[in-house]
Scaffold this active site. Sequence first.
Site, mmCIF file in Angstrom:
data_model
loop_
_atom_site.group_PDB
_atom_site.id
_atom_site.type_symbol
_atom_site.label_atom_id
_atom_site.label_comp_id
_atom_site.label_asym_id
_atom_site.label_seq_id
_atom_site.Cartn_x
_atom_site.Cartn_y
_atom_site.Cartn_z
ATOM 1 N N PRO A 272 0.826 -1.203 0.000
ATOM 2 C CG PRO A 272 0.150 -0.883 2.205
ATOM 3 C CD PRO A 272 0.921 -1.820 1.316
ATOM 4 N N GLY A 273 0.435 2.259 -0.757
ATOM 5 C CA GLY A 273 1.097 3.557 -0.725
ATOM 6 C C GLY A 273 0.120 4.610 -0.242
ATOM 7 N NE ARG A 274 -4.282 6.804 -4.315
ATOM 8 C CZ ARG A 274 -3.930 7.679 -5.264
ATOM 9 N NH1 ARG A 274 -4.084 8.964 -5.058
ATOM 10 N NH2 ARG A 274 -3.462 7.253 -6.422
ATOM 11 N NE ARG B 58 -3.551 12.285 -6.381
ATOM 12 C CZ ARG B 58 -4.849 12.368 -6.193
ATOM 13 N NH1 ARG B 58 -5.372 13.367 -5.521
ATOM 14 N NH2 ARG B 58 -5.657 11.423 -6.641
ATOM 15 C CE1 TYR C 299 1.996 7.395 -5.995
ATOM 16 C CE2 TYR C 299 -0.083 7.235 -4.800
ATOM 17 C CZ TYR C 299 1.034 6.645 -5.340
ATOM 18 O OH TYR C 299 1.205 5.290 -5.217
ATOM 19 C CB CYS D 55 2.184 30.641 -17.612
ATOM 20 S SG CYS D 55 2.976 31.907 -16.615
ATOM 21 C CE1 TYR E 43 -2.448 10.362 -12.463
ATOM 22 C CE2 TYR E 43 -2.168 11.487 -10.361
ATOM 23 C CZ TYR E 43 -1.672 10.664 -11.362
ATOM 24 O OH TYR E 43 -0.410 10.146 -11.230
HETATM 25 C C1 PLP Z 1 2.206 2.439 -7.162
HETATM 26 C C2 PLP Z 1 2.334 1.020 -6.760
HETATM 27 C C3 PLP Z 1 1.852 0.601 -5.514
HETATM 28 C C4 PLP Z 1 1.116 1.518 -4.567
HETATM 29 O O1 PLP Z 1 -0.095 1.972 -5.072
HETATM 30 P P1 PLP Z 1 -1.105 2.761 -4.111
HETATM 31 O O2 PLP Z 1 -2.271 3.020 -4.964
HETATM 32 O O3 PLP Z 1 -0.409 4.012 -3.702
HETATM 33 O O4 PLP Z 1 -1.408 1.876 -2.959
HETATM 34 C C5 PLP Z 1 2.059 -0.715 -5.150
HETATM 35 N N1 PLP Z 1 2.697 -1.590 -5.967
HETATM 36 C C6 PLP Z 1 3.175 -1.220 -7.172
HETATM 37 C C7 PLP Z 1 3.854 -2.208 -8.016
HETATM 38 C C8 PLP Z 1 2.998 0.091 -7.610
HETATM 39 O O5 PLP Z 1 3.463 0.456 -8.809
#
Ligand code: PLP
Length: 449
Positions: A300-302, A338, A399, A370, A342
Amino acid sequence: MATPAPALFAEADPSFTDLLAARPALTLHAHDGLLLEGVALARIAEAVGSPTWVYSAGTLRRRYRALAAALKGAGLEAEIHYAVKANTNRAVLAVLGAEGAGADIVSEGELRAARQAGISASHIVFSGVGKSERELRLALAEDIHQINAESAEEIAMISALASSLGRTARVAIRVNPDVDAGTHAKITTGKSDNKFGVAFDDALALYAHMASLPGIQPVGIATHIGSQITNGMAAYRAAYARLAELVHGIRARGLPIQRIDCGGGLGIPYRDEPAPSPEALAGAIKATLGGLGLPVMLEPGRWLVGPAGVLLASIVIQKQGASRRFLVTDAAMNDLVRPAMYEAWHGILPVSPRAFAAEATPADVVGPVCESGDTFARGRALPLLKPGELVAFLDAGAYGAVMSSTYNLRPLAAEVMVEGDRFAVVRDRQSYDAMLGAGRLPSWMENAP
Ligand SMILES: *Cc1c(COP(=O)(O)O)cnc(C)c1O
């Protein structure tokens, strides 16, 4: 013919009160205005200036623990590898690392950042569709936990490099399950026409081939179907069901498999999207992969870092256009890209108690860059704000800073961490010397001004 007037407010945006209620680390103090944990954002702006990213250490910990507890509660043996690309700040990595998070990295820079923040190589997984030879050499030299390979060509490259270095690479194959995660096209990664992973139909043969190669120990399979997934668990379940099928195939051939990497992608509510819970994800993993007797990994990231950060900005000027009121902030698309990239929606709160209580009317919130795409919000209900008054862009921890640039020669913003009633700068605002000093003239122009 008169054109109909555009709707004044974007429909049904959540109110300031609703936004606050859903974000426990943010509170409104009658005198000090908006606080993140125990620190007034106005105090940070006074000390550090703006624009500034502000991260809540408590929120990072609370979210990591909630995810770990959900996995444990479902009876899963799971390792969490934080997807470093979402926020690479050293203090953020150190907080998560101290909680026990490993790192999912996609570049040499991220490998170095994770190691610098104290995350051991044995907790690092290397993902990505274009790992260079130099990056793979470093990963092998550091003996990281796992490399997620994305093609037959890459597996050949890893085998050759590892053999020449006298190493054994622990490799998982990233499978493209051909499922639609139902998220924004730019962050969908699990469909067959995306560049990511190995086609499902080729994965088993490639796994068997990999097992025959020198320098490689096959350890598992992986997938990652996209980011900001908020539409329930169906896509996850479909992808994991395919992984389970593959595990059966691998075992039927008598090949070894040690673990399954379930990827990341869990979404967060920026506006009022239904928030998928970590319990729901844990349940989907349990239901699809739980019977295989293998430990799982998550990336997990986000979900971990997004809600832990805000971007603090000042109003440069408020201007009345022909048909719209514009609030121009000192943050721009080069800081938080973002919305431009997006069409993302971010909550925007005024910081002072006066502005919080004042009458709100529609405004477009824009940066000074600009380009018309440098627009954070259109028709957003906000009070009149004078130059120097502060606003906070919410859920900017993922992000955000990592995607910023110096476009329009605007230096990279400072980053601050709060913890209780303390705060510290955890990345200096880029100086003009640092931003401009790397430019050079060619020797034949050295006498030019
Ligand atoms: C970007 C990415 C993640 C994390 O994605 P989230 O939406 O931020 O949880 C995990 N694994 C891989 C391979 C990614 O490219």
